[in-house]
Design an enzyme around this catalytic site. Structure first.
Site, PDB file in Angstrom:
ATOM      1  N   CYS A  88       0.808  -1.217   0.000  1.00  0.00           N
ATOM      2  CA  CYS A  88       0.000   0.000   0.000  1.00  0.00           C
ATOM      3  C   CYS A  88       0.843   1.271   0.000  1.00  0.00           C
ATOM      4  O   CYS A  88       0.348   2.348  -0.330  1.00  0.00           O
ATOM      5  CB  CYS A  88      -0.954   0.006   1.194  1.00  0.00           C
ATOM      6  SG  CYS A  88      -0.118  -0.147   2.786  1.00  0.00           S
ATOM      7  N   HIS A 137      19.292  -2.588   1.390  1.00  0.00           N
ATOM      8  CA  HIS A 137      17.906  -2.109   1.306  1.00  0.00           C
ATOM      9  C   HIS A 137      16.924  -3.257   1.497  1.00  0.00           C
ATOM     10  O   HIS A 137      15.908  -3.117   2.201  1.00  0.00           O
ATOM     11  CB  HIS A 137      17.677  -1.437  -0.044  1.00  0.00           C
ATOM     12  CG  HIS A 137      16.283  -0.935  -0.253  1.00  0.00           C
ATOM     13  ND1 HIS A 137      15.717   0.045   0.539  1.00  0.00           N
ATOM     14  CD2 HIS A 137      15.328  -1.295  -1.151  1.00  0.00           C
ATOM     15  CE1 HIS A 137      14.471   0.277   0.126  1.00  0.00           C
ATOM     16  NE2 HIS A 137      14.223  -0.526  -0.891  1.00  0.00           N
TER      17      HIS A 137
END
Length: 422
Positions: free
Chosen positions: A52, A89
């Site tokens: 989202c 990351h």
């Protein structure tokens, strides 16, 4: 100074850190299967993580090629992470450090589904599978060691907190939940302790709405009655997986007529929290009298108010990830060396089969047992002769010495000499 990666890994990402909900929505790929299939023609492996509040494209390939590929698909606003930075990351993603809600656990399931999708479509290279599985394992370990997810809230529960903050209490209120997927479940879990007057669950598939409604003593309602129940509700939380808006401005205007006090004409307000991605609610809905519309962007304030302890845990988590990154690089390079080793072993197998066949030609008149002995002998010799050089190449890979590993293979397979090294 860390070692070089033995094979290229690149991530192109856009997230809540630098982009708004509309910008993330514009970047999103609505047909994941088509995107992954097309990307596989450009890269050895590809995975697509879409949540989202972020979109991450992970590829076993070079950054310039990934940038070119994304631009050819109309995407231009993204950040590139390359090699070691990409590994770091990925670890931070899985640890929940980079999440909108620090320490949330949803990202682990989302990464698992991302990998499963790539594997089902046949677009996940061994390198990519290793990376995502390693990130998931490390993310779980971070939570066990640091407690970064202690007291953490999901996006779904943050939506409930936001609504409660606006109304001061949810006691006696009516809530409409639009969507019965993972996010819908999280929303209902967050509502479990609230003394609500009623909970309605609407979903495109009524049977799925019934299953979720049954768990919370709520009421499943058909999508055809959506606006009727919107008019009855104090809070609407939207979290479907629909590729287009489900709640439209014109229909909401009509529904709001049923929320007008008959004597003074004042509209009784309704709070709509849209945590779907793409958005479930047309932006114009927020301009309708009596509607208070909130999106993912508004959840940041809820996170800021509840995440101080998790921020402290994140500091400890980063120290652990820094140590883990060194091991990750070694593991990555060892796996990446398999491609170079495949060249060596393919060459060796070609030589073995050629010499075996010559021996078979000289063994005319001998039985099958003799042929089996020759077959086993040549295989055993080949394995033993390659054992030491295979180990040497893996050690080179761990240290990131790509050129030396390739020179070793060339020296054996093509008779080329090794470069002199100081």
């Amino acid at each position: 100074m860390r070692q070089t990666l033995f094979a290229p890994l690149t991530i192109a990402g856009i997230s809540h850190h630098t982009a708004s909900v509309p910008e993330i929505e514009e970047f999103r790929f609505t047909d994941e299967d088509v995107f992954l299939t097309e990307a596989r023609e450009w890269f050895k492996g590809v995975a697509l993580l879409q949540t989202c509040n972020r979109v991450e494209v992970i590829v076993h390939g070079e950054p310039d090629i990934l940038a070119e590929f994304l631009k050819s698909r109309g995407r231009s606003r993204f950040r590139l992470y390359q090699d070691q930075e990409a590994l770091s990351h990925l670890l931070e993603l899985a640890a929940g450090i980079d999440s909108l809600i620090i320490g949330e656990d949803q990202i682990l399931g989302q990464l698992r589904r991302t990998l499963t999708k790539s594997e089902e479509l046949g677009v996940a290279s061994p390198i990519l599978t290793l990376c995502i599985n390693k990130a998931i394992h490390t993310g779980s370990e971070v939570r066990r060691r640091t407690g970064i997810n202690n007291g953490a809230i999901s996006v779904g529960s943050a939506a409930v907190l936001l609504a409660e903050e606006q109304l001061h209490t949810l006691e006696g209120k009516r809530i409409l939940i639009l969507g019965s997927g993972e996010m819908g479940v999280l929303v209902t879990q967050a509502l479990a302790a609230k003394q609500l007057s009623a909970i309605y669950v609407a979903n495109r598939t009524l049977d799925r709405a019934r299953v979720l409604a049954h768990k919370i003593d709520g009421t499943a309602v058909p999508m055809d009655d959506l606006y009727r129940y919107l008019a009855l509700s104090d809070v609407v939380i939207c979290c479907t997986a629909a590729p287009h808006p489900v709640i439209r401005a014109n229909d909401v205007r009509e529904a709001m007529k049923g929320r007008t006090w008959p004597l003074d004409g004042v509209v009784k307000p309704v709070i709509i929290v849209d945590i779907a991605q793409p958005r479930d609610v047309e932006e114009e809905v927020g301009k309708i009298d009596g509607v208070c519309l909130f999106t993912i962007d508004d959840l940041r304030q809820v996170n800021d108010a509840t995440s101080q302890l998790r921020r402290e845990a994140a500091t400890h988590a980063r120290l652990f990830l820094e140590e883990e990154l060194d091991q990750f690089i070694k593991l990555y390079n060892r796996r990446a060396a398999d491609e170079t080793l495949a060249t060596l072993h393919t060459w060796a197998e070609t030589v073995r089969v050629r010499e075996r066949d010559r021996a078979f030609a000289r063994l005319q008149g001998y039985d099958d047992h003799a042929h089996e002995i020759v077959e086993d002998l040549t295989r055993a010799l080949t394995r033993k002769l390659l054992a030491d050089v295979t180990m040497s190449i893996r050690f080179c890979a761990e240290r990131g010495e790509i050129a030396l590993a390739e020179e070793l293979v060339s020296a054996i397979t093509r008779g080329e000499g090794l470069c002199s090294r100081k």
